[in-house]
Write a protein that holds these residues in place. Structure first.
Motif, mmCIF file in Angstrom:
data_model
loop_
_atom_site.group_PDB
_atom_site.id
_atom_site.type_symbol
_atom_site.label_atom_id
_atom_site.label_comp_id
_atom_site.label_asym_id
_atom_site.label_seq_id
_atom_site.Cartn_x
_atom_site.Cartn_y
_atom_site.Cartn_z
ATOM 1 N N SER A 123 -48.141 66.286 10.769
ATOM 2 C CA SER A 123 -48.736 66.338 11.679
ATOM 3 C C SER A 123 -49.138 64.913 12.290
ATOM 4 C CB SER A 123 -50.247 67.005 11.978
ATOM 5 O OG SER A 123 -51.030 66.435 10.860
ATOM 6 N N GLY A 124 -49.338 64.641 13.443
ATOM 7 C CA GLY A 124 -49.610 63.217 13.934
ATOM 8 C C GLY A 124 -48.238 62.192 13.942
ATOM 9 N N ILE A 125 -47.332 62.921 14.048
ATOM 10 C CA ILE A 125 -45.727 62.090 13.893
ATOM 11 C C ILE A 125 -45.742 60.750 14.648
ATOM 12 C CG2 ILE A 125 -44.509 63.309 15.893
ATOM 13 C CD1 ILE A 125 -43.162 61.826 12.225
ATOM 14 N N LEU A 126 -46.298 60.978 15.687
ATOM 15 C CA LEU A 126 -46.386 59.547 16.712
ATOM 16 C C LEU A 126 -47.127 58.488 16.094
ATOM 17 C CD1 LEU A 126 -46.545 60.671 20.451
ATOM 18 C CD2 LEU A 126 -44.554 60.260 19.238
ATOM 19 N N SER A 127 -48.111 58.763 15.334
ATOM 20 C CA SER A 127 -48.747 57.701 14.616
ATOM 21 C C SER A 127 -48.029 57.147 13.217
ATOM 22 C CB SER A 127 -49.970 58.234 13.700
ATOM 23 O OG SER A 127 -50.807 57.643 13.048
ATOM 24 N N TRP A 128 -47.165 58.052 12.788
ATOM 25 C CA TRP A 128 -46.326 57.655 11.535
ATOM 26 C C TRP A 128 -44.976 56.805 12.067
ATOM 27 C CZ3 TRP A 128 -45.736 59.550 6.390
ATOM 28 C CH2 TRP A 128 -46.717 60.217 5.996
ATOM 29 N N GLU A 129 -44.544 56.994 13.249
ATOM 30 C CA GLU A 129 -43.526 56.360 14.035
ATOM 31 C C GLU A 129 -44.027 55.019 14.435
ATOM 32 O OE1 GLU A 129 -40.839 59.847 16.161
ATOM 33 O OE2 GLU A 129 -41.909 58.389 17.260
ATOM 34 N N TRP A 130 -45.179 55.062 14.941
ATOM 35 C CA TRP A 130 -45.815 53.676 15.449
ATOM 36 C C TRP A 130 -46.015 52.678 14.204
ATOM 37 C CZ3 TRP A 130 -46.590 50.601 19.558
ATOM 38 C CH2 TRP A 130 -46.444 51.019 20.844
ATOM 39 N N SER A 131 -46.577 53.339 13.112
ATOM 40 C CA SER A 131 -47.006 52.578 11.844
ATOM 41 C C SER A 131 -45.682 51.826 11.345
ATOM 42 C CB SER A 131 -47.724 53.608 10.902
ATOM 43 O OG SER A 131 -48.884 54.295 11.579
ATOM 44 N N LYS A 132 -44.728 52.624 11.236
ATOM 45 C CA LYS A 132 -43.286 51.682 10.682
ATOM 46 C C LYS A 132 -43.076 50.895 11.694
ATOM 47 C CE LYS A 132 -38.525 52.495 10.041
ATOM 48 N NZ LYS A 132 -37.038 53.364 10.149
ATOM 49 N N PHE A 133 -43.144 51.188 12.973
ATOM 50 C CA PHE A 133 -42.515 50.541 14.207
ATOM 51 C C PHE A 133 -43.126 49.185 14.185
ATOM 52 C CE2 PHE A 133 -41.876 49.405 18.716
ATOM 53 C CZ PHE A 133 -40.605 49.038 18.886
ATOM 54 N N VAL A 134 -44.337 48.832 13.963
ATOM 55 C CA VAL A 134 -45.165 47.496 14.215
ATOM 56 C C VAL A 134 -44.569 46.797 12.806
ATOM 57 C CG1 VAL A 134 -46.931 48.797 15.414
ATOM 58 C CG2 VAL A 134 -47.204 48.358 12.851
ATOM 59 N N ALA A 135 -44.607 47.216 11.771
ATOM 60 C CA ALA A 135 -44.045 46.305 10.735
ATOM 61 C C ALA A 135 -42.493 46.146 10.757
ATOM 62 C CB ALA A 135 -44.232 46.907 9.549
ATOM 63 N N TRP A 136 -41.563 46.947 11.210
ATOM 64 C CA TRP A 136 -40.282 46.972 11.397
ATOM 65 C C TRP A 136 -40.005 45.650 12.293
ATOM 66 C CZ3 TRP A 136 -36.789 47.231 15.369
ATOM 67 C CH2 TRP A 136 -35.584 47.314 15.104
ATOM 68 N N LEU A 137 -40.556 45.824 13.348
ATOM 69 C CA LEU A 137 -40.481 44.510 14.447
ATOM 70 C C LEU A 137 -40.441 43.267 13.561
ATOM 71 C CD1 LEU A 137 -42.467 45.973 17.174
ATOM 72 C CD2 LEU A 137 -40.004 45.482 17.530
ATOM 73 N N ALA A 138 -41.634 43.142 12.907
ATOM 74 C CA ALA A 138 -41.923 41.784 12.346
ATOM 75 C C ALA A 138 -40.747 41.491 11.255
ATOM 76 C CB ALA A 138 -43.026 41.643 11.628
ATOM 77 N N LEU A 139 -40.425 42.456 10.631
ATOM 78 C CA LEU A 139 -39.239 42.446 9.558
ATOM 79 C C LEU A 139 -37.962 41.820 10.132
ATOM 80 C CD1 LEU A 139 -40.269 45.396 7.116
ATOM 81 C CD2 LEU A 139 -40.341 42.952 6.375
ATOM 82 N N ILE A 140 -37.870 42.697 11.188
ATOM 83 C CA ILE A 140 -36.350 42.280 11.968
ATOM 84 C C ILE A 140 -36.267 40.919 12.530
ATOM 85 C CG2 ILE A 140 -35.060 42.906 13.945
ATOM 86 C CD1 ILE A 140 -34.596 44.832 11.448
ATOM 87 N N GLY A 141 -37.628 40.477 13.172
ATOM 88 C CA GLY A 141 -37.566 39.219 13.625
ATOM 89 C C GLY A 141 -37.482 38.167 12.661
ATOM 90 N N LEU A 142 -37.996 38.364 11.558
ATOM 91 C CA LEU A 142 -37.794 37.206 10.448
ATOM 92 C C LEU A 142 -36.282 37.434 9.867
ATOM 93 C CD1 LEU A 142 -41.415 37.368 9.048
ATOM 94 C CD2 LEU A 142 -40.295 35.340 10.056
ATOM 95 N N ALA A 143 -35.913 38.565 9.585
ATOM 96 C CA ALA A 143 -34.473 38.758 8.962
ATOM 97 C C ALA A 143 -33.448 38.093 9.770
ATOM 98 C CB ALA A 143 -34.144 40.126 8.851
#
Length: 279
Positions: A123-143
């Protein structure tokens, strides 16, 4: 090992129906690709793409009632030979966009899990999606900007500082959208990065870097793989999308906005695209 023959269609007009449609492409061109499938009778659809706009595009094409949210915490690498290495199989989580659990999400997750892709329904899949996304953005930016394997910029004090600031900016956008972030969906120690002191957050990032150095020393984010192979980057559908959402909600994200424009420039220069391409 085993081999399974797969029917492949190159003409989308030949596809009439699909019990389950899974979008597993890179994000550029997704809206156009889905437009060619609007005639298809789809039982349920979900996307394992990065970012948040994927759910909205599927809902536009097939109706929100046919769409499940999805979070894919997996990794792979496309080799020069055309072979694909499946390098990380952590989990693939599915759930209804209205936040509820459902029998169809559970059935799909069980089917995927039995096939060897670790999966579950939440349940609460949008929370899961956002929780990955906020870290993914930073990782991609640095990569993309450092062009380094993951552990190197996580373990670097300045790289860690930039990552923490980008995660905190993205988290403010999520909060403004009414999303409660969760440690369960995150790919970094999100609670410490957001609620801890600066020194605690930086240390948590460096510790994550040490773990990557030991467990996956050659790990490279998918965007870095794309950059090195001369492929288009997922910039406008991810960084551009979160910057747009921030502006709509009056949230200042100066570092994310700067990273968006920098990555867009890198993408155009690397691919040889014209200045107005991709907007």
């Amino acid at each position: 090992e085993f081999t399974v023959p797969v029917a492949v269609l190159t003409d989308p007009s030949r596809l009439r129906s699909a019990e389950c449609l899974i979008v597993a492409t890179k994000t550029p061109g997704t809206r156009a690709a889905l437009a060619s499938l609007r005639h298809v009778q789809v039982g349920v659809a979900f996307s394992v793409q990065n970012g948040l706009i994927k759910d909205e595009l599927l809902a536009e094409a097939f109706g929100a009632g046919q769409v499940l949210g999805a979070l894919a915490n997996t990794s792979g690498e496309l080799l020069a030979s055309g072979e694909v290495l499946f390098t990380r199989n952590v989990n693939l989580m599915l759930g209804e966009l209205d936040g509820t659990a459902s029998a169809r999400a559970g059935l799909l997750a069980a089917t995927l899990d039995s096939a060897g892709v670790r999966a579950g329904a939440v349940s609460g899949i949008l929370s899961w999606e956002w929780s990955k996304f906020v870290a993914w953005l930073a990782l991609i930016g640095l990569a993309v900007t450092t062009r380094a394997v993951t552990w190197r910029y996580l373990g670097d004090p300045d790289g860690a500082w930039v990552l923490v600031q980008m995660v905190r900016e993205a988290a403010q956008v999520a909060q403004a959208a009414g999303i409660e972030l969760t440690e369960e969906g995150a790919i970094l120690p999100l609670r410490t990065l957001l609620s801890g002191s600066d020194s605690q957050a930086l240390e948590a990032v460096r510790e994550a870097g040490k773990a990557f150095a030991v467990n996956a020393p050659q790990h490279r984010m998918s965007a870095l793989q794309d950059l090195e192979a001369g492929r288009r980057l997922e910039v406008h559908e991810t960084f551009g999308d979160v910057v747009r959402r921030a502006k709509e909600r009056g949230v200042r994200t100066p570092l994310l906005e700067a990273a968006y424009h920098l990555l867009a420039a890198i993408d155009r220069i690397n691919s040889g695209s014209p200045p107005d391409d991709g907007r």
